[in-house]
Write a protein that holds these residues in place. Structure first.
Motif, PDB file in Angstrom:
ATOM      1  N   LYS A 149      25.617 -13.907 -57.345  1.00  0.00           N
ATOM      2  CA  LYS A 149      25.152 -13.064 -58.072  1.00  0.00           C
ATOM      3  C   LYS A 149      25.399 -11.722 -56.903  1.00  0.00           C
ATOM      4  N   GLU A 150      26.176 -10.293 -56.493  1.00  0.00           N
ATOM      5  CA  GLU A 150      26.129  -9.337 -56.198  1.00  0.00           C
ATOM      6  C   GLU A 150      26.425  -7.815 -56.473  1.00  0.00           C
ATOM      7  N   ILE A 151      25.683  -6.925 -55.935  1.00  0.00           N
ATOM      8  CA  ILE A 151      25.961  -5.379 -55.978  1.00  0.00           C
ATOM      9  C   ILE A 151      26.621  -5.020 -54.783  1.00  0.00           C
ATOM     10  N   ARG A 152      27.700  -4.384 -55.035  1.00  0.00           N
ATOM     11  CA  ARG A 152      28.696  -3.371 -53.946  1.00  0.00           C
ATOM     12  C   ARG A 152      28.692  -2.020 -54.680  1.00  0.00           C
ATOM     13  N   PRO A 153      29.155  -1.230 -53.745  1.00  0.00           N
ATOM     14  CA  PRO A 153      29.635   0.189 -54.287  1.00  0.00           C
ATOM     15  C   PRO A 153      30.737   0.504 -54.825  1.00  0.00           C
ATOM     16  N   SER A 154      31.372   1.102 -55.865  1.00  0.00           N
ATOM     17  CA  SER A 154      32.322   1.002 -55.892  1.00  0.00           C
ATOM     18  C   SER A 154      32.373   2.678 -56.548  1.00  0.00           C
ATOM     19  N   ASP A 155      33.986   2.780 -56.684  1.00  0.00           N
ATOM     20  CA  ASP A 155      34.150   4.268 -57.030  1.00  0.00           C
ATOM     21  C   ASP A 155      34.611   4.017 -58.316  1.00  0.00           C
ATOM     22  N   GLY A 156      33.889   5.062 -59.766  1.00  0.00           N
ATOM     23  CA  GLY A 156      33.862   5.123 -60.943  1.00  0.00           C
ATOM     24  C   GLY A 156      35.789   5.197 -61.450  1.00  0.00           C
ATOM     25  N   VAL A 157      36.104   6.338 -59.962  1.00  0.00           N
ATOM     26  CA  VAL A 157      37.597   6.480 -60.570  1.00  0.00           C
ATOM     27  C   VAL A 157      38.869   4.860 -61.039  1.00  0.00           C
ATOM     28  N   THR A 158      38.377   3.978 -59.824  1.00  0.00           N
ATOM     29  CA  THR A 158      39.133   2.858 -59.104  1.00  0.00           C
ATOM     30  C   THR A 158      38.623   2.285 -60.277  1.00  0.00           C
ATOM     31  N   ALA A 159      37.311   1.862 -60.464  1.00  0.00           N
ATOM     32  CA  ALA A 159      36.788   0.293 -60.979  1.00  0.00           C
ATOM     33  C   ALA A 159      37.647   1.014 -62.950  1.00  0.00           C
ATOM     34  N   LEU A 160      38.278   2.109 -63.546  1.00  0.00           N
ATOM     35  CA  LEU A 160      38.392   2.782 -64.962  1.00  0.00           C
ATOM     36  C   LEU A 160      40.067   2.850 -64.467  1.00  0.00           C
ATOM     37  N   ALA A 161      40.444   1.968 -63.463  1.00  0.00           N
ATOM     38  CA  ALA A 161      42.103   2.961 -63.385  1.00  0.00           C
ATOM     39  C   ALA A 161      42.652   2.215 -64.330  1.00  0.00           C
ATOM     40  N   TRP A 162      41.666   0.812 -65.075  1.00  0.00           N
ATOM     41  CA  TRP A 162      42.418   0.302 -66.218  1.00  0.00           C
ATOM     42  C   TRP A 162      42.587   1.116 -66.927  1.00  0.00           C
ATOM     43  N   GLN A 163      42.280   1.953 -67.335  1.00  0.00           N
ATOM     44  CA  GLN A 163      42.300   3.638 -69.064  1.00  0.00           C
ATOM     45  C   GLN A 163      43.401   3.986 -68.685  1.00  0.00           C
ATOM     46  N   ARG A 164      44.255   4.191 -67.514  1.00  0.00           N
ATOM     47  CA  ARG A 164      45.536   4.824 -66.848  1.00  0.00           C
ATOM     48  C   ARG A 164      46.885   4.092 -67.059  1.00  0.00           C
ATOM     49  N   GLY A 165      46.565   2.593 -67.745  1.00  0.00           N
ATOM     50  CA  GLY A 165      47.210   1.355 -67.340  1.00  0.00           C
ATOM     51  C   GLY A 165      47.478   1.490 -65.464  1.00  0.00           C
ATOM     52  N   GLN A 166      46.604   1.249 -64.839  1.00  0.00           N
ATOM     53  CA  GLN A 166      47.223   1.054 -63.181  1.00  0.00           C
ATOM     54  C   GLN A 166      45.699  -0.228 -63.644  1.00  0.00           C
ATOM     55  N   LEU A 167      45.936  -0.672 -62.597  1.00  0.00           N
ATOM     56  CA  LEU A 167      44.689  -2.068 -61.613  1.00  0.00           C
ATOM     57  C   LEU A 167      45.186  -1.912 -60.027  1.00  0.00           C
ATOM     58  N   VAL A 168      43.614  -1.934 -59.477  1.00  0.00           N
ATOM     59  CA  VAL A 168      43.680  -1.785 -58.796  1.00  0.00           C
ATOM     60  C   VAL A 168      42.900  -1.953 -57.583  1.00  0.00           C
ATOM     61  N   VAL A 169      43.687  -2.824 -56.190  1.00  0.00           N
ATOM     62  CA  VAL A 169      43.110  -4.101 -56.210  1.00  0.00           C
ATOM     63  C   VAL A 169      43.078  -4.073 -54.430  1.00  0.00           C
ATOM     64  N   ASP A 170      41.732  -4.568 -53.922  1.00  0.00           N
ATOM     65  CA  ASP A 170      41.817  -4.854 -52.251  1.00  0.00           C
ATOM     66  C   ASP A 170      41.531  -6.034 -52.183  1.00  0.00           C
ATOM     67  N   ASN A 171      42.293  -6.983 -51.204  1.00  0.00           N
ATOM     68  CA  ASN A 171      42.506  -8.012 -51.006  1.00  0.00           C
ATOM     69  C   ASN A 171      42.582  -9.149 -52.079  1.00  0.00           C
ATOM     70  N   ALA A 172      42.541  -9.125 -53.134  1.00  0.00           N
ATOM     71  CA  ALA A 172      42.086  -9.905 -54.859  1.00  0.00           C
ATOM     72  C   ALA A 172      43.384 -10.420 -54.754  1.00  0.00           C
ATOM     73  N   PRO A 173      42.699 -11.857 -55.641  1.00  0.00           N
ATOM     74  CA  PRO A 173      43.360 -13.383 -55.364  1.00  0.00           C
ATOM     75  C   PRO A 173      44.594 -12.900 -56.539  1.00  0.00           C
ATOM     76  N   LEU A 174      45.754 -13.304 -56.451  1.00  0.00           N
ATOM     77  CA  LEU A 174      47.559 -12.902 -57.573  1.00  0.00           C
ATOM     78  C   LEU A 174      46.517 -14.109 -58.443  1.00  0.00           C
ATOM     79  N   SER A 175      45.654 -14.801 -58.896  1.00  0.00           N
ATOM     80  CA  SER A 175      45.190 -14.776 -60.378  1.00  0.00           C
ATOM     81  C   SER A 175      44.394 -13.645 -60.710  1.00  0.00           C
ATOM     82  N   HIS A 176      44.294 -13.231 -60.280  1.00  0.00           N
ATOM     83  CA  HIS A 176      42.890 -11.629 -60.826  1.00  0.00           C
ATOM     84  C   HIS A 176      44.442 -11.215 -61.476  1.00  0.00           C
TER      85      HIS A 176
END
Length: 317
Positions: free
Chosen positions: A231-258
């Protein structure tokens, strides 16, 4: 889309009906199991009616498959280029057909669902609001002392109405999120469960865990890895985290599977990755995840991959 609210007893009956429907499709069913099924049918008139509804849903799925030329007439002609992945594609075609058919049981369990590309917003009985990401499902159970929502699949954003007499809890797999006067997002992924808080705080407990629950506050995200239990707790920008509501995905060094997992929410067929090594390749950027073609073009350029379309399948190689 939002459906009628089911009671706990109704939901249990739905799950039993779905289980019997799948077991009854197996050849050579033991006599004892057949007798148990008949006893379950005779136990209550509602059992028989629910089973008939489940059969109807399964029949509708088979009809949809038969009427879709891409699925009903799926055929691959071997060539030197396709032989290495031919077996995989045929297996995936069968899996895709089965996936469509088995969504009937999910429809029986869920009180609200979203389809491919849909992101509906609806209000619960207490005034709390929920927005579902595409291809997501929830069930909810309100009692005099508790408000419980189960995230059965996908992702949802919650804005919780104040009620000092009843706690508000979201269950996502083995993760239990309790609101503390809160707005927050929960994503139940294949590899991990993410909880992002955009207002106030939540308390997160994990089934079978001995340590104290985690407290996650505004601007933080808790990530629970299903395979390792870390388990990990890390800082998160709400605008970025909720980008899916705008049809977007914001990723930073995420695996292609994600990335592909999120693409599949918006794609009516199925996108697969040819091998595990490629699935672990890393991607960064802001992607218009609801535009499948645009994301594929980006991946082809950024990762130097190729994409092959075969009927309802897209294979990334």
């Amino acid at each position: 889309m939002p459906g009628r609210r089911a009671t706990r007893a109704q939901r249990k009956r739905h799950e039993d009906a779905a289980g019997w429907l799948l077991r009854n499709r197996e050849a050579g069913q033991p006599a004892a199991e057949q007798a148990a099924f008949r006893a379950w049918l005779d136990e209550a008139p509602e059992n028989r009616r629910t089973y008939e509804v489940a059969e109807q849903l399964m029949g509708e799925a088979r009809t949809a498959i038969a009427s879709d030329p891409a699925l009903a007439d799926f055929e691959v002609k071997p060539s030197s280029a396709t032989k290495p992945v031919l077996g995989m594609l045929l297996a995936l075609a069968a899996t895709g057909t089965l996936f469509i058919a088995l969504d009937g049981p999910m429809r029986l369990r869920a009180d609200a669902m979203s389809g491919t590309g849909e992101m509906p917003v609806f209000m619960l009985a207490d005034g709390s609001t929920v927005q579902l990401n595409a291809s997501s499902a929830v069930a909810y159970d309100y009692t005099t002392g508790r408000r419980t929502v189960r995230l059965l699949r996908g992702q949802a954003y919650f804005e919780v109405a104040r009620d000092p007499t009843r706690v508000f809890t979201v269950e996502a797999g083995t993760t239990r999120v309790t609101a503390l006067g809160t707005a927050f997002d929960v994503r139940l992924g294949d590899a991990e469960t993410d909880v992002t808080v955009t207002h106030n705080a939540v308390q997160i407990a994990f089934e079978g865990a001995e340590q104290a629950p985690l407290r996650v506050t505004r601007g933080e995200q808790a990530v629970y890895d299903h395979s390792t239990g870390t388990k990990e707790i890390r800082p998160s920008d709400g605008v970025t985290a909720l980008a899916w509501q705008r049809g977007q995905l914001v990723v930073d060094n995420a695996p292609l599977s994600h990335v592909v997992e999120e693409m599949n929410r918006h794609f009516p067929g199925r996108i697969v990755i040819a091998n595990g090594e490629l699935a672990r390749r890393r991607v960064s950027g802001t992607l218009m995840i609801s535009d499948t073609n645009a994301v594929l073009v980006y991946l082809e350029y950024a990762l130097r991959v190729t994409t092959n379309r075969i009927g309802p399948l897209i294979v990334i190689r």
